[in-house]
Design a protein around this motif. Structure first.
Motif, PDB file in Angstrom:
ATOM      1  N   THR A 184      -2.230   5.376  -7.361  1.00  0.00           N
ATOM      2  CA  THR A 184      -1.860   4.178  -6.593  1.00  0.00           C
ATOM      3  C   THR A 184      -1.892   4.406  -5.084  1.00  0.00           C
ATOM      4  O   THR A 184      -1.651   3.478  -4.308  1.00  0.00           O
ATOM      5  CB  THR A 184      -0.448   3.704  -6.985  1.00  0.00           C
ATOM      6  OG1 THR A 184       0.511   4.701  -6.610  1.00  0.00           O
ATOM      7  CG2 THR A 184      -0.354   3.448  -8.483  1.00  0.00           C
TER       8      THR A 184
ATOM      9  N   THR B 295     -10.654  -2.526   0.752  1.00  0.00           N
ATOM     10  CA  THR B 295      -9.482  -3.406   0.800  1.00  0.00           C
ATOM     11  C   THR B 295      -9.453  -4.276   2.049  1.00  0.00           C
ATOM     12  O   THR B 295      -8.655  -5.205   2.132  1.00  0.00           O
ATOM     13  CB  THR B 295      -8.194  -2.561   0.780  1.00  0.00           C
ATOM     14  OG1 THR B 295      -8.165  -1.732   1.957  1.00  0.00           O
ATOM     15  CG2 THR B 295      -8.143  -1.681  -0.467  1.00  0.00           C
TER      16      THR B 295
ATOM     17  N   LYS C 154      -8.914   5.745  -5.070  1.00  0.00           N
ATOM     18  CA  LYS C 154      -8.397   4.639  -4.266  1.00  0.00           C
ATOM     19  C   LYS C 154      -7.867   5.106  -2.913  1.00  0.00           C
ATOM     20  O   LYS C 154      -7.566   4.283  -2.041  1.00  0.00           O
ATOM     21  CB  LYS C 154      -7.283   3.914  -5.024  1.00  0.00           C
ATOM     22  CG  LYS C 154      -7.766   3.133  -6.244  1.00  0.00           C
ATOM     23  CD  LYS C 154      -6.612   2.348  -6.866  1.00  0.00           C
ATOM     24  CE  LYS C 154      -7.078   1.543  -8.074  1.00  0.00           C
ATOM     25  NZ  LYS C 154      -5.960   0.777  -8.693  1.00  0.00           N
TER      26      LYS C 154
ATOM     27  N   ASP D 144     -10.784   0.107   5.984  1.00  0.00           N
ATOM     28  CA  ASP D 144     -11.119   0.429   4.601  1.00  0.00           C
ATOM     29  C   ASP D 144     -11.977  -0.722   4.077  1.00  0.00           C
ATOM     30  O   ASP D 144     -11.477  -1.836   3.884  1.00  0.00           O
ATOM     31  CB  ASP D 144      -9.846   0.583   3.768  1.00  0.00           C
ATOM     32  CG  ASP D 144     -10.142   1.079   2.353  1.00  0.00           C
ATOM     33  OD1 ASP D 144     -11.229   0.790   1.838  1.00  0.00           O
ATOM     34  OD2 ASP D 144      -9.262   1.737   1.764  1.00  0.00           O
TER      35      ASP D 144
ATOM     36  N   ASP E 263     -13.389   8.926   3.054  1.00  0.00           N
ATOM     37  CA  ASP E 263     -13.175   8.520   1.661  1.00  0.00           C
ATOM     38  C   ASP E 263     -14.251   9.183   0.812  1.00  0.00           C
ATOM     39  O   ASP E 263     -14.863  10.167   1.253  1.00  0.00           O
ATOM     40  CB  ASP E 263     -13.162   6.997   1.512  1.00  0.00           C
ATOM     41  CG  ASP E 263     -14.409   6.335   2.083  1.00  0.00           C
ATOM     42  OD1 ASP E 263     -15.469   7.003   2.117  1.00  0.00           O
ATOM     43  OD2 ASP E 263     -14.341   5.171   2.497  1.00  0.00           O
TER      44      ASP E 263
ATOM     45  N   SER F 161      -2.972   4.631  -1.377  1.00  0.00           N
ATOM     46  CA  SER F 161      -3.996   3.989  -0.545  1.00  0.00           C
ATOM     47  C   SER F 161      -4.407   4.860   0.639  1.00  0.00           C
ATOM     48  O   SER F 161      -5.576   4.922   1.001  1.00  0.00           O
ATOM     49  CB  SER F 161      -3.488   2.638  -0.026  1.00  0.00           C
ATOM     50  OG  SER F 161      -3.215   1.746  -1.072  1.00  0.00           O
ATOM     51  N   TYR F 162      -3.413   5.509   1.269  1.00  0.00           N
ATOM     52  CA  TYR F 162      -3.704   6.313   2.456  1.00  0.00           C
ATOM     53  C   TYR F 162      -2.976   7.650   2.395  1.00  0.00           C
ATOM     54  O   TYR F 162      -1.816   7.722   1.976  1.00  0.00           O
ATOM     55  CB  TYR F 162      -3.279   5.584   3.735  1.00  0.00           C
ATOM     56  CG  TYR F 162      -4.177   4.443   4.135  1.00  0.00           C
ATOM     57  CD1 TYR F 162      -5.383   4.679   4.776  1.00  0.00           C
ATOM     58  CD2 TYR F 162      -3.813   3.129   3.868  1.00  0.00           C
ATOM     59  CE1 TYR F 162      -6.217   3.626   5.143  1.00  0.00           C
ATOM     60  CE2 TYR F 162      -4.640   2.074   4.228  1.00  0.00           C
ATOM     61  CZ  TYR F 162      -5.847   2.334   4.864  1.00  0.00           C
ATOM     62  OH  TYR F 162      -6.667   1.301   5.221  1.00  0.00           O
TER      63      TYR F 162
ATOM     64  N   SER G 250       0.853  -1.189   0.000  1.00  0.00           N
ATOM     65  CA  SER G 250       0.000   0.000   0.000  1.00  0.00           C
ATOM     66  C   SER G 250       0.889   1.239   0.000  1.00  0.00           C
ATOM     67  O   SER G 250       1.865   1.312   0.757  1.00  0.00           O
ATOM     68  CB  SER G 250      -0.907   0.021   1.231  1.00  0.00           C
ATOM     69  OG  SER G 250      -1.762  -1.093   1.253  1.00  0.00           O
TER      70      SER G 250
END
Length: 538
Positions: free
Chosen positions: A257, A396, A296, A393, A339, A259-260, A219
């Motif tokens: 790409t 995921t 994402k 999340d 999100d 994630s966080y 990630s």
């Protein structure tokens, strides 16, 4: 000279303990730093005088190492914190002094170890908690020395320090009492303390050699260090400007790409936002707007949140009352997850800083509630009603433990949440209150111990620094300097295996508590039966 000797020994003890502590480069001195305190127990039989000597040593150690807690708008708070911590630290040493007289030297040493470990465990779990100087923390700058913390946690380091000091002191004492040729001394005696230092180092190397980093889908995390003066950030007119600044910084490193995205403690809603309205606030919608360009990505940020209790009688005893008196509510130092959906998860900080976020045992002394130090934003203490345990999340199924500032010092607390499923550990903090002192540097180093104990990647976002990433072996990566605006982009791998420490917790401390009770009971048995042992102090 004899008159001043105990004071000189006390000063030597304080100097050694300070010199060994992070971020000084003399960590190895910790293996002899307790010897002056052991010596004081031998040469000062009078208990009040012994207390005065150890209080001097411990207070100077506290003051030299954590003086920065008073580097705020209320300097007296630092003096008070150091005095209180010194008093609490004195208890196991006073108990050792008495037990050594009653039980003899060898049993007294055993008593010292279990007393000190019990003290550290209690100090972790009561409301006056201040575990900053737990002895096992001393190795934070040398993760390669303590890879076996994945089995023992920090208490294993405390045990190592205490036993090694005792054995080195006894080796010196026996050499002084029974002079023998140096070769004989080295062959028969000196190997013992050497082995106590070398064997754990070899074990650490073996554990490190056999350890493999977590495998699986990685990630990408983006860590923001906005470098906003903590004494200015709580001005209401600055909230929107600060939000745009953090979005602008995030955009520099965020891509398809990511994630966080991680923002520091109290980065949002510095004056509080009602949790039941959180998903629809303008700031929340502005963040969603940004995230829609990076669908994402999930944002985890510190925030100040408010929770109302519609039924007044069901509100916690220490909750606040609105001005009209019709509702009760709590303020929380929180972490929120946002999100592109309209679901916002809220985690409440559970380990609150005494005197700033929590007045210890104020529910029994309600008049003390007004004494909470005002460090900006919400003053008067934070609530302890739990929020979500972990931030998940749902896309995921990665679960994050967002430790807030002080929480990252609590190894067993972090391990407990990893056992509940945390795949990653994030630290969000605002260490700028204490300026460019050892405080923020020590705090950053302690993150390395949490990584080893849990074998989880740790991502750290600090408002003014030091932001960084720590791998599961405790190695620091991409540290951002203090008082510098910046962004870190890093790749981490969520973990799903449990270390021995995560599975079973702090077994060493729990065993110490059991033995502590046995020693105390036996000591009082000897007292009441008049079977007190007399030993040679030299």
């Amino acid at each position: 000279m004899n008159r001043w000797l105990p004071i000189l020994i006390s000063l030597a003890g304080a100097l050694l303990l300070w010199a060994a502590w992070p971020t000084a480069p003399f960590t190895f001195l910790i293996f002899i730093a307790f010897i002056p305190l052991l010596r004081l127990a031998d040469i000062v039989p009078h208990r009040p005088k012994f207390f005065g000597c150890i209080f001097l040593a411990l207070f100077l150690w506290n003051l030299a190492t954590t003086w920065w807690v008073g580097n705020t708008t209320v300097p007296a708070s630092g003096v008070a914190a150091n005095l209180i911590n010194t008093l609490v630290m004195s208890v196991p040493l006073l108990a050792y002094h008495r037990s050594r007289q009653r039980l003899g030297r060898t049993a007294g040493y055993f008593a010292l170890v279990v007393y000190w470990l019990t003290f550290e465990y209690v100090h972790l779990n009561w409301e006056f908690s201040w575990p900053w100087l737990s002895l096992g923390n001393v190795f934070a700058m040398h993760p390669s020395w303590v890879q076996w913390y994945e089995y023992t946690g920090v208490s294993g380091g405390t045990l190592w320090v205490l036993v090694t000091n005792i054995v080195i002191y006894e080796t010196w004492r026996q050499r002084k009492k029974y002079p023998v040729p140096l070769s004989t001394f080295m062959w028969k005696t000196a190997w013992k303390p050497a082995a106590l230092i070398i064997i754990p180092l070899l074990l650490s190397s073996l554990v490190q050699y056999n350890f493999k980093l977590p495998e699986g889908p990685a990630s990408k995390v983006v860590i923001v260090q906005p470098n906003i003066d903590p004494y200015d950030k709580f001005a209401e007119e600055n909230e929107r400007v600060q939000l745009e600044k953090m979005i602008e910084l995030s955009a520099k490193a965020t891509d398809s790409t990511t994630s966080y995205i991680i923002w520091p403690e109290t980065a949002l809603f510095t004056h509080g936002v009602w949790e039941h309205k959180l998903a629809y606030e303008d700031e929340t919608e502005r963040i969603r707007q940004f995230l829609r360009s990076h669908p994402k990505a999930t944002l985890i940020s510190g925030a100040t949140t408010l929770k109302r209790y519609d039924v007044v009688d069901e509100a916690p005893a220490m909750s606040r009352s609105a001005e009209d008196g019709n509702i009760r509510y709590d303020a929380f130092n929180a972490a929120i997850q946002i999100d592109t959906s309209y679901s916002v998860q809220v985690y409440h900080k559970a380990k609150l800083v005494p005197g700033v976020e929590l007045i210890p045992y104020a529910r029994y002394l309600s008049f003390m509630k007004s004494l909470a130090l005002d460090m900006g934003g919400i003053s008067g203490g934070y609530g302890l009603t739990p929020g979500v345990t972990l931030l998940e999340d749902t896309r995921t199924h990665i679960k994050v433990l967002p430790t807030i500032c002080y929480e990252s010092v609590y190894g067993e607390y972090v391990a407990e949440h990893v056992r509940l499923g945390a795949n990653l550990v994030f630290i969000i903090t605002n260490d700028g209150w204490w300026g460019d002192t050892e405080g923020h540097r020590q705090h950053a180093q302690y993150a390395r111990l949490r990584a080893i104990e849990t074998r989880r990647w740790v991502a750290r976002s600090a408002n003014t620094g030091i932001s960084c990433v720590v791998d599961p072996m405790g190695r620091l990566q991409q540290p951002l300097p203090y008082w510098k605006e910046g962004v870190i982009s890093a790749t981490v791998t969520p973990g799903d295996t449990f270390t021995f420490y995560v599975r079973f917790g702090d077994l060493i401390s729990k065993a110490a508590i059991a033995f502590c009770l046995i020693v105390i009971i036996y000591s009082y048995y000897l007292k009441f039966t008049k079977k007190i042992r007399v030993t040679d102090d030299e």
